[in-house]
Write an enzyme that holds these catalytic residues in place. Sequence first.
Site, PDB file in Angstrom:
ATOM      1  N   TYR A  43       9.851  75.344  46.568  1.00 49.94           N
ATOM      2  CA  TYR A  43      11.178  75.017  47.084  1.00 49.94           C
ATOM      3  C   TYR A  43      12.205  75.184  45.967  1.00 49.94           C
ATOM      4  CZ  TYR A  43       9.166  72.908  51.283  1.00 49.94           C
ATOM      5  OH  TYR A  43       8.520  72.700  52.463  1.00 49.94           O
ATOM      6  N   LYS A  47     -14.256  48.494  47.133  1.00 53.40           N
ATOM      7  CA  LYS A  47     -12.823  48.303  47.405  1.00 53.40           C
ATOM      8  C   LYS A  47     -12.176  49.665  47.682  1.00 53.40           C
ATOM      9  CE  LYS A  47     -11.690  48.608  42.508  1.00 53.40           C
ATOM     10  NZ  LYS A  47     -11.744  47.832  41.262  1.00 53.40           N
TER      11      LYS A  47
HETATM   12  C1  LIG Z   1     -13.029  47.998  40.508  1.00 54.60           C
HETATM   13  C2  LIG Z   1     -13.744  46.920  39.838  1.00 54.60           C
HETATM   14  C3  LIG Z   1     -15.051  47.119  39.380  1.00 54.60           C
HETATM   15  C4  LIG Z   1     -15.766  48.439  39.441  1.00 54.60           C
HETATM   16  O1  LIG Z   1     -15.484  49.214  38.323  1.00 54.60           O
HETATM   17  P1  LIG Z   1     -16.213  50.630  38.126  1.00 54.60           P
HETATM   18  O2  LIG Z   1     -15.685  51.158  36.843  1.00 54.60           O
HETATM   19  O3  LIG Z   1     -15.823  51.473  39.296  1.00 54.60           O
HETATM   20  O4  LIG Z   1     -17.670  50.370  38.115  1.00 54.60           O
HETATM   21  C5  LIG Z   1     -15.722  46.037  38.842  1.00 54.60           C
HETATM   22  N1  LIG Z   1     -15.121  44.836  38.734  1.00 54.60           N
HETATM   23  C6  LIG Z   1     -13.862  44.619  39.134  1.00 54.60           C
HETATM   24  C7  LIG Z   1     -13.268  43.271  38.966  1.00 54.60           C
HETATM   25  C8  LIG Z   1     -13.121  45.654  39.687  1.00 54.60           C
HETATM   26  O5  LIG Z   1     -11.873  45.441  40.082  1.00 54.60           O
END
Ligand SMILES: *Cc1c(COP(=O)(O)O)cnc(C)c1O
Length: 404
Positions: A288, A55
């Site tokens: 700034y 993702k």
């Molecule tokens: C993002 C996500 C993961 C992955 O988690 P990691 O800690 O990066 O391994 C697994 N399951 C779900 C539902 C997620 O949203």
Amino acid sequence: MTRPATDRAPPGPALRPAAPRPTAWADIDLAALCHNLETLRRHLPAGKAVWGVVKADAYGHGAGRVGLALQAAGIDGLAVSAPEEGIALRRAGVERPVLVLEPALPDQTAALAAHGLTATVTSPVEAWDLAKAAGRAGWTVPVHVRVNTGFAGHGAPAATLADLLDALRHMRDLRLAGLYTHLSGSYGQGSESGGLDELARFAAAVAQADAAGLTPPSLHALSSPAVEHPAFAAAAWRAGCTAVRCGALLYGIRMVERDTAFPFLPAMTVKARVVRVATLEAGDRLRYGDTEMVKHRMRVAVLPLGFADAPHLRHAAGGGVLLHGRTAPFLGSAFMSGLLADVTAIPDVRPGDEAVLIGRQGEALLPIETVAARSGLRPSAAALLGPRVARCYRTASPGPEATP
Ligand SMILES: *Cc1c(COP(=O)(O)O)cnc(C)c1O
């Protein structure tokens, strides 16, 4: 109107120079990613499947390239948050199962079915919408039921699970392929017992599916930090889990400091070239509207990367970059697209020199976990680079001084 002599039309394609080398980029080491998958596989009991979470553009590493590399390395499936991310993976050539971790909205079900994605369902209404789309598309859509074991309202509440499973039993256009949950407790130090409670609730859900004669082939609860934790792993296998679902550790990012021997390799190195070296005089300003002045003359390297480009530069106090194998501390705070590093103590820094913001330079190392912690970020958040930072892919580990 006559054009000024300098404002000529650009030359034709034949005369156009090659694109310039980028000034800021991330080296993505696809070989490290595959090494991490193999390391994970060696650690898992035989026969357990791996879902790779890609993702958010594969945590900033580039979902298309990462997805194809993991597929070539034999990953069992990939997971994303939204249907459009899954469709992008299909367009990039990913053929393995792609699980969408959030339930599809009714207007997304047709596209999800048409691209052969695997859906998450958490209620009979969602299942029904999806079944209609599947029927229209003439496909059987594989679905995973996500179970709420007490984390952020995700998944079907335990009390509704029996009805959901029963509804799925009657939907011939859907195929129950998986049951899963996501554990909050594995992400903290000291929250482990809560995490094991979550896992116990998942075990109860699996038992419920078994009792209904509906045990799906893919049962998964462990993500990166839980996979490395013996108590979580043991409880998951006892609950019947057949797969794990990992993002961070495939990228070589450790979400929780663990006393472990797993040699995961970081897949991302963030680099930029010094665009200018300047001298600041006493009384100059760094920010700034600054009321605090520079106290004495110093040499600074200007880097073309700011808070538009790397999340950790939004609150970068106390950090620095690696230059000539040494740490050049940040000066002031980063600008939108630039930052200053103090190179008073590093002689001979010149425009064009390569700085490392995350990763290794020779013997010097700025781990992503440290960079993130200094800025109050979770480790994976530091990898979510902006679109101006080019991604340069390597399939074999190069020497430390490789350039794009
Ligand atoms: C993002 C996500 C993961 C992955 O988690 P990691 O800690 O990066 O391994 C697994 N399951 C779900 C539902 C997620 O949203």
